[in-house]
Scaffold this motif. Structure first.
Motif, mmCIF file in Angstrom:
data_model
loop_
_atom_site.group_PDB
_atom_site.id
_atom_site.type_symbol
_atom_site.label_atom_id
_atom_site.label_comp_id
_atom_site.label_asym_id
_atom_site.label_seq_id
_atom_site.Cartn_x
_atom_site.Cartn_y
_atom_site.Cartn_z
ATOM 1 N N GLY A 111 -75.255 -10.985 143.641
ATOM 2 C CA GLY A 111 -74.921 -9.896 142.731
ATOM 3 C C GLY A 111 -74.643 -8.585 143.429
ATOM 4 N N GLU A 112 -74.397 -8.617 144.729
ATOM 5 C CA GLU A 112 -74.182 -7.385 145.496
ATOM 6 C C GLU A 112 -72.732 -6.923 145.460
ATOM 7 O OE1 GLU A 112 -75.611 -8.437 149.342
ATOM 8 O OE2 GLU A 112 -77.675 -8.737 148.663
ATOM 9 N N ILE A 113 -71.816 -7.832 145.144
ATOM 10 C CA ILE A 113 -70.389 -7.514 145.065
ATOM 11 C C ILE A 113 -69.864 -8.042 143.735
ATOM 12 C CG2 ILE A 113 -68.116 -7.780 146.149
ATOM 13 C CD1 ILE A 113 -69.468 -8.548 148.726
ATOM 14 N N ASP A 114 -69.036 -7.272 143.061
ATOM 15 C CA ASP A 114 -68.377 -7.738 141.844
ATOM 16 C C ASP A 114 -67.642 -9.040 142.143
ATOM 17 O OD1 ASP A 114 -67.021 -7.302 139.108
ATOM 18 O OD2 ASP A 114 -65.331 -7.440 140.490
ATOM 19 N N PHE A 115 -67.804 -10.044 141.266
ATOM 20 C CA PHE A 115 -67.257 -11.364 141.581
ATOM 21 C C PHE A 115 -65.742 -11.342 141.725
ATOM 22 C CE2 PHE A 115 -65.332 -15.406 140.527
ATOM 23 C CZ PHE A 115 -65.968 -16.241 141.429
ATOM 24 N N ALA A 116 -65.049 -10.704 140.792
ATOM 25 C CA ALA A 116 -63.583 -10.714 140.851
ATOM 26 C C ALA A 116 -63.095 -10.103 142.165
ATOM 27 C CB ALA A 116 -63.001 -9.959 139.659
#
Length: 284
Positions: A111-116
């Motif tokens: 959850g550290e980077i936006d998935f898209a």
């Protein structure tokens, strides 16, 4: 409530200790790796959880009246859930870029980077790779998680429909669908030109909200209540989807996913989902 205990090694003394701890009225064998402690005392939840953690056991509190036939839809993540690999990491390995891509994958799952954004960054690194590399990953590296076919067989027998929804790629979901008899699939489409990956994705990205939207779309199509849906995954990208289900299962998942799920399976395979759904038709 019944307390379901599962593990690769379930010594009788541990089961008896748990039964005593929770004042269970009986110990029933479900399978060699799963037992049901009947009418267990819920006030001992914390103590039972600590015992199971110390003894490497999976556990779940299940309402005594629940039946597997109460459910109508099973929604599954693909990478590291239904299958053992992260497909994009293995594709990247064909380019000698697995460490770079895996690092982005891990950060996204935590959850550290936006998935898209993480997907765009990872896919861009694949530009120029021959499209045939995807078939090699499917043929040489893709394996089903232990218990996957057992779980899907039980779902099919109970009349539960199946949806495989992935932040990965349609190349793999479309091959798994007929192989496993899945009812629905949704994933991202890699852009290809002249037989090579361009480094882009076609259309909207199936991200966390996209997964949740697919769950709700199929649930509505089947005219099911939220309580009739099971969702399982392993990363942060699955949390929105899992939050839309009556039961959510964290499968060998990141800590933040385990903390928010109805149940967590860390020791057993996907067959461990079945006892958590309640009694089967044979049991009544």
């Amino acid at each position: 409530m019944n307390l379901i205990i599962q593990g690769k090694d379930l010594p009788t003394p541990s089961l008896k200790a748990l039964a005593k701890l929770t004042s269970a009225t009986a110990i029933e064998a479900i399978s060699p790796m799963a037992f049901r402690l009947v009418a267990a005392d819920e006030s001992q939840r914390a103590e039972a959880a600590a015992f199971c953690e110390a003894h490497a056991l999976d556990f779940g509190w299940v309402p005594a009246g629940r039946r597997i036939s109460d459910f109508g839809l099973l929604v599954m993540d693909m990478d590291s859930t239904l299958i053992t690999i992260e497909c994009i990491d293995e594709i990247a390995d064909m380019q000698g870029l697995k460490p770079q891509v895996s690092a982005i994958t891990e950060a996204a799952m935590r959850g550290e980077i936006d998935f898209a954004e993480s997907l765009r960054r990872r896919v861009s690194l694949l530009a120029g790779l021959d499209h045939s590399a995807l078939q090699r990953v499917y043929d040489e590296r893709l394996q089903l998680s232990p218990g996957a076919e057992t779980l899907l067989g039980a779902a099919r027998a109970a009349g539960i429909r199946t949806l495989l929804v992935s932040g990965g790629f349609t190349f793999f979901t479309e091959r798994l669908q007929p192989r496993l008899g899945l009812d629905y699939t949704a994933a991202n489409t890699l852009e290809v030109a002249d037989g090579k990956l361009t480094g882009g994705v076609v259309g909207d990205i199936v991200d966390a909200q996209g997964k949740a939207d697919w769950l709700n779309r199929v649930r509505s199509e089947l005219n099911l209540a939220r309580e009739q849906v099971i969702a399982m995954g392993d990363g942060a990208n699955d949390l929105a989807m899992m939050g839309e289900a009556g039961i959510s299962i964290a499968y060998h998942a990141k800590p933040m996913v385990r903390a928010q799920a109805s149940y967590a399976l860390n020791q057993v395979g996907l067959e461990g989902v079945i006892p958590l759904l309640g009694l089967n038709a044979v049991e009544g």
